[in-house]
Enzyme design. Structure first.
Site, PDB file in Angstrom:
ATOM      1  N   LYS A  34      60.019  55.112  28.173  1.00 58.22           N
ATOM      2  CA  LYS A  34      60.403  55.340  26.724  1.00 58.22           C
ATOM      3  C   LYS A  34      61.314  56.352  26.737  1.00 58.22           C
ATOM      4  CE  LYS A  34      58.011  56.760  23.357  1.00 58.22           C
ATOM      5  NZ  LYS A  34      58.927  57.770  22.526  1.00 58.22           N
ATOM      6  N   ASP A  61      63.575  54.062  22.271  1.00 55.75           N
ATOM      7  CA  ASP A  61      62.643  54.511  20.870  1.00 55.75           C
ATOM      8  C   ASP A  61      63.262  55.077  19.824  1.00 55.75           C
ATOM      9  OD1 ASP A  61      60.477  54.950  19.173  1.00 55.75           O
ATOM     10  OD2 ASP A  61      59.581  56.346  20.389  1.00 55.75           O
ATOM     11  N   LYS A  63      63.710  53.964  16.583  1.00 50.53           N
ATOM     12  CA  LYS A  63      63.276  53.597  15.434  1.00 50.53           C
ATOM     13  C   LYS A  63      64.244  53.731  14.342  1.00 50.53           C
ATOM     14  CE  LYS A  63      58.981  56.444  16.398  1.00 50.53           C
ATOM     15  NZ  LYS A  63      59.488  57.213  17.638  1.00 50.53           N
ATOM     16  N   ASP A  66      68.082  51.832   8.588  1.00 50.07           N
ATOM     17  CA  ASP A  66      69.149  51.933   7.908  1.00 50.07           C
ATOM     18  C   ASP A  66      69.474  50.680   7.063  1.00 50.07           C
ATOM     19  OD1 ASP A  66      71.787  52.778   7.277  1.00 50.07           O
ATOM     20  OD2 ASP A  66      71.961  54.094   8.745  1.00 50.07           O
ATOM     21  N   THR A 121      52.080  57.562  14.131  1.00 54.07           N
ATOM     22  CA  THR A 121      50.574  58.087  14.465  1.00 54.07           C
ATOM     23  C   THR A 121      50.415  59.353  14.007  1.00 54.07           C
ATOM     24  OG1 THR A 121      51.338  58.211  16.749  1.00 54.07           O
ATOM     25  CG2 THR A 121      50.070  56.270  16.368  1.00 54.07           C
ATOM     26  N   ARG A 212      52.619  63.225  26.958  1.00 53.98           N
ATOM     27  CA  ARG A 212      52.289  64.671  27.364  1.00 53.98           C
ATOM     28  C   ARG A 212      51.193  64.489  28.336  1.00 53.98           C
ATOM     29  NH1 ARG A 212      53.030  67.088  21.547  1.00 53.98           N
ATOM     30  NH2 ARG A 212      52.662  64.963  21.127  1.00 53.98           N
TER      31      ARG A 212
HETATM   32  O1  C5P Z   1      53.005  63.126  24.083  1.00 51.37           O
HETATM   33  P1  C5P Z   1      52.435  61.967  23.381  1.00 51.37           P
HETATM   34  O2  C5P Z   1      51.579  61.178  24.142  1.00 51.37           O
HETATM   35  O3  C5P Z   1      52.047  62.363  22.012  1.00 51.37           O
HETATM   36  O4  C5P Z   1      54.066  61.164  23.190  1.00 51.37           O
HETATM   37  C1  C5P Z   1      53.991  60.284  22.097  1.00 51.37           C
HETATM   38  C2  C5P Z   1      55.174  59.274  22.050  1.00 51.37           C
HETATM   39  O5  C5P Z   1      55.224  58.114  21.270  1.00 51.37           O
HETATM   40  C3  C5P Z   1      56.280  60.271  21.616  1.00 51.37           C
HETATM   41  O6  C5P Z   1      57.384  59.983  22.421  1.00 51.37           O
HETATM   42  C4  C5P Z   1      56.742  59.836  20.228  1.00 51.37           C
HETATM   43  O7  C5P Z   1      57.946  60.010  19.752  1.00 51.37           O
HETATM   44  C5  C5P Z   1      56.225  58.378  20.203  1.00 51.37           C
HETATM   45  N1  C5P Z   1      55.666  57.627  19.011  1.00 51.37           N
HETATM   46  C6  C5P Z   1      54.604  58.132  18.475  1.00 51.37           C
HETATM   47  N2  C5P Z   1      54.059  57.323  17.322  1.00 51.37           N
HETATM   48  C7  C5P Z   1      54.930  56.291  16.765  1.00 51.37           C
HETATM   49  C8  C5P Z   1      55.927  55.900  17.433  1.00 51.37           C
HETATM   50  C9  C5P Z   1      56.221  56.612  18.818  1.00 51.37           C
HETATM   51  O8  C5P Z   1      53.973  58.967  18.742  1.00 51.37           O
HETATM   52  N3  C5P Z   1      54.390  55.687  15.756  1.00 51.37           N
END
Ligand code: C5P
Length: 231
Positions: A34, A61, A63, A66, A121, A212
């Site tokens: 991603k 990603d 998002k 617009d 989230t 992460r």
């Molecule tokens: O490091 P971590 O597992 O928290 O990363 C989550 C990834 O998912 C990040 O790249 C974040 O931008 C993305 N994301 C998110 N919540 C969403 C959509 C995408 O955490 N609703």
């Protein structure tokens, strides 16, 4: 409805060089990748093309949020890069999502999977209500997912905590992509609505977005191998 691999590694790196060095340890058979706003702003389309050339399925990603015409054109630009999945915000509304869907129709079977973000989230109930929504977070997510399905999109990004309800409501072919995944014992960082990979799968998630937990692991390949063995 999913195809393997089901893990999407979030490449949240601050430069193209570190992202590519990390990707060097991975295989397209183990995971999808991603590219989000940080890395895209650094590495741009060139980086995405490099990852596609390496045969990875790339989820762009960004998002998009617009007016309908701008989002439709942005989705076409993503499709031109050869990405596997692209997303928009469901809060952009039905007209915007339909415009995106219609624009991608020219790609036929090669069109990227098009999904919508319901509620990030990182929101908790208090923050969501503070934005002025009358419904609670869960009700809002269901309503936004309904709007997404009616607009003909393939699925939504949602937290694992909402996945079971969405799976029951929208059926097996509605694609559920869940970020906020943490291995048992890992820190939550800035995520609020988290789940373990096992919990997300049990809730009906198709694809798990993991950043992460994998990128900060000293052995990302070993983590992926262990996770893939349960899918
Ligand atoms: O490091 P971590 O597992 O928290 O990363 C989550 C990834 O998912 C990040 O790249 C974040 O931008 C993305 N994301 C998110 N919540 C969403 C959509 C995408 O955490 N609703």
């Amino acid at each position: 409805m999913y195809t393997l691999p089901r893990i999407i590694v979030a490449l949240d790196f601050d430069c193209m060089k570190s992202a590519l060095a990390f990707v060097d340890q991975l295989s397209p058979l183990q995971c999808r990748l991603k590219v989000g706003s940080e890395l895209f702003t650094r590495g741009g389309p060139e980086l995405v093309r490099r990852l596609v050339d390496l045969k990875f399925s790339v989820f762009l990603d960004l998002k998009f949020y617009d007016i309908p015409n701008t989002v439709a054109q942005a989705c076409l630009a993503a499709a031109d890069l050869g990405v596997w999945m692209v997303n928009v915000h469901a809060l952009g509304g039905a007209a915007m999502m339909s415009a995106a869907k219609n624009a991608l129709q020219s790609y036929g079977a090669n069109a990227p999977v098009l999904i919508a973000v319901t509620a990030l989230t990182s929101y908790n109930e208090k923050e969501w209500q503070g934005l002025g929504f009358k419904q609670n977070l869960n009700q809002s997510v269901v309503q936004l997912a309904q709007l997404t399905q009616q607009a003909g999109l393939d699925g939504v990004v949602c937290s694992a905590q909402e996945a079971a309800v969405l799976r029951a409501e929208f059926g097996p072919s509605f694609c559920l992509v869940t970020p906020g995944i943490r291995l048992a014992g890992n820190m939550h960082d800035d995520q609020q609505r988290v789940a373990t990979p096992e919990e997300a799968l049990a809730a009906g998630s198709d694809y798990l977005v993991m950043g992460r937990s994998i990128t900060r692991s000293p052995e990302p390949e070993a983590v992926l191998m262990r996770l893939n063995s349960v899918f």
